[in-house]
Design a protein around this motif. Structure first.
Motif, PDB file in Angstrom:
ATOM      1  N   PRO A 214      37.213  38.050  47.716  1.00 34.79           N
ATOM      2  CA  PRO A 214      37.977  38.943  48.599  1.00 34.79           C
ATOM      3  C   PRO A 214      39.366  39.288  48.066  1.00 34.79           C
ATOM      4  CG  PRO A 214      36.848  37.275  49.893  1.00 34.79           C
ATOM      5  CD  PRO A 214      36.652  36.906  48.459  1.00 34.79           C
ATOM      6  N   GLU A 218      40.549  43.128  47.617  1.00 38.37           N
ATOM      7  CA  GLU A 218      41.741  43.637  48.307  1.00 38.37           C
ATOM      8  C   GLU A 218      42.755  44.174  47.297  1.00 38.37           C
ATOM      9  OE1 GLU A 218      43.222  40.523  50.798  1.00 38.37           O
ATOM     10  OE2 GLU A 218      41.279  40.243  51.786  1.00 38.37           O
ATOM     11  N   ALA A 260      36.601  43.914  52.855  1.00 33.00           N
ATOM     12  CA  ALA A 260      37.971  43.724  52.362  1.00 33.00           C
ATOM     13  C   ALA A 260      38.908  44.768  52.958  1.00 33.00           C
ATOM     14  CB  ALA A 260      37.985  43.818  50.836  1.00 33.00           C
TER      15      ALA A 260
END
Length: 334
Positions: A214, A218, A260
């Motif tokens: 993640p 991101e 995300a």
């Protein structure tokens, strides 16, 4: 086409530090390499002190005023070994609170274990007459700062990153800089640091981060939104953002990227709005700025705006000061 200078490595012990810029870490030092004369080394080596062992990789060059120099591109630093080198290192003043006399007493008391004591058991320094517990802890803290910088530079060098990153990272994150960087390599993708997303991403993967982590997803989404600001886009349609980020990081499955993106929205880093049938994704500051500009334009449009007195004279002065001449349409627009 100019030939790239060949890289060489030299190994030695720091004899003297001639100059050091505390802001950017630029250093000029003399390195004893076993030759009749020491070598002058220049480059970013913050916090270096006499007595340290260095393996420096770089290129030879000649300065117009100072003669032959070795320009460091990467540096491997070794803690001073042996009582003579330890004494020289500590006597240099690199550790706050330790001068030549204190350095000698410390080396005599703790010998080869001194650096371990300084980093892990600074309270033991109170064995030395005149060192209070407060001073002992301050000396230990100063030594840990030096070790933190050393390990950070070793990390940068080992991963092919510019040593010049050391000082800005250290100013920002202090003694925890290396730990922070290991936890989130994407912090390097910053205007001040100037590291590209690709380099930070390679570092993250090298450190063991999974491709669909993640944090990586991101970072990719935020990078795409930031990168497209340079193309004049304050937002990207969600579909384009997901596609571009997937292409950037080599991820075909949009599902994890959707998750995300949702997380970034929940944290307030990204704002989603429906605009002309598109699901628009903004960096939060850009959405706020766009709203403010629209508000101010609406506020201005609601009132009659009269030109200031003497506008022609004002435009004339601006033209004279800036050495320009406005076209008729430009004057009318003003």
């Amino acid at each position: 086409m100019e030939e790239t200078p060949a890289l060489h490595s030299i190994d030695g012990t720091v004899d003297a530090v001639i100059f050091q810029n505390e802001e950017n870490g630029y250093t000029v030092l003399r390195l004893e390499v076993g030759a009749p004369e020491p070598v002058t080394v220049v480059g970013c080596i913050p916090g270096v002190a006499p007595g340290e062992g260095l393996t420096v990789t770089g290129t030879w060059g000649r300065h117009a005023s100072y003669g032959e120099q070795f320009k460091a591109e990467s540096v491997e630093r070794r803690v001073p070994a042996g009582e003579k080198a330890m004494l020289e290192y500590l006597s240099s003043g690199v550790i706050k609170g330790v001068g030549a006399a204190t350095a000698r007493r410390l080396v005599e008391e703790f010998g080869a274990d001194l650096f371990t004591v300084l980093e892990e058991q600074p309270e033991s320094l109170t064995k030395i007459k005149g060192i209070t517990r407060k001073r002992a802890l301050e000396i230990g803290a100063s030594f840990r700062l030096q070790m933190g910088m050393r390990r950070l530079l070793d990390f940068l060098s080992a991963n092919g990153l510019p040593l010049q990153l050391g000082m800005p990272l250290y100013r920002r994150y202090g003694a925890q800089a290396l730990e922070v960087l290991r936890d989130n390599p994407y912090l390097l993708v910053d205007e001040e640091l100037g590291v590209g997303f690709s380099a930070a991403d390679q570092l993250a993967l090298r450190l063991g981060m999974e491709g669909d982590d993640p944090q990586r997803l991101e970072a990719g989404l935020l990078f795409e939104l930031s990168h497209n600001l340079m193309n004049g886009h304050t937002f990207l349609p969600r579909r384009k953002l997901l596609w571009a980020t997937g292409a950037l990081i080599g991820l075909e499955d949009a599902g994890p990227l959707e998750d995300a993106l949702t997380t970034l929205v929940e944290r307030g880093e990204v704002v989603r709005e429906s605009i002309a049938g598109e699901d628009a994704c903004y960096l939060a500051p850009m959405q706020e700025a766009e709203e403010y500009v629209a508000f101010r334009l609406a506020e201005m449009a609601a009132h009659e705006l009269l030109p200031p007195a003497g506008l022609d004279g004002l435009i004339g002065r601006i033209e004279a000061e800036q050495g320009i001449t406005y076209a008729p349409q430009q004057r009318q627009a003003v």
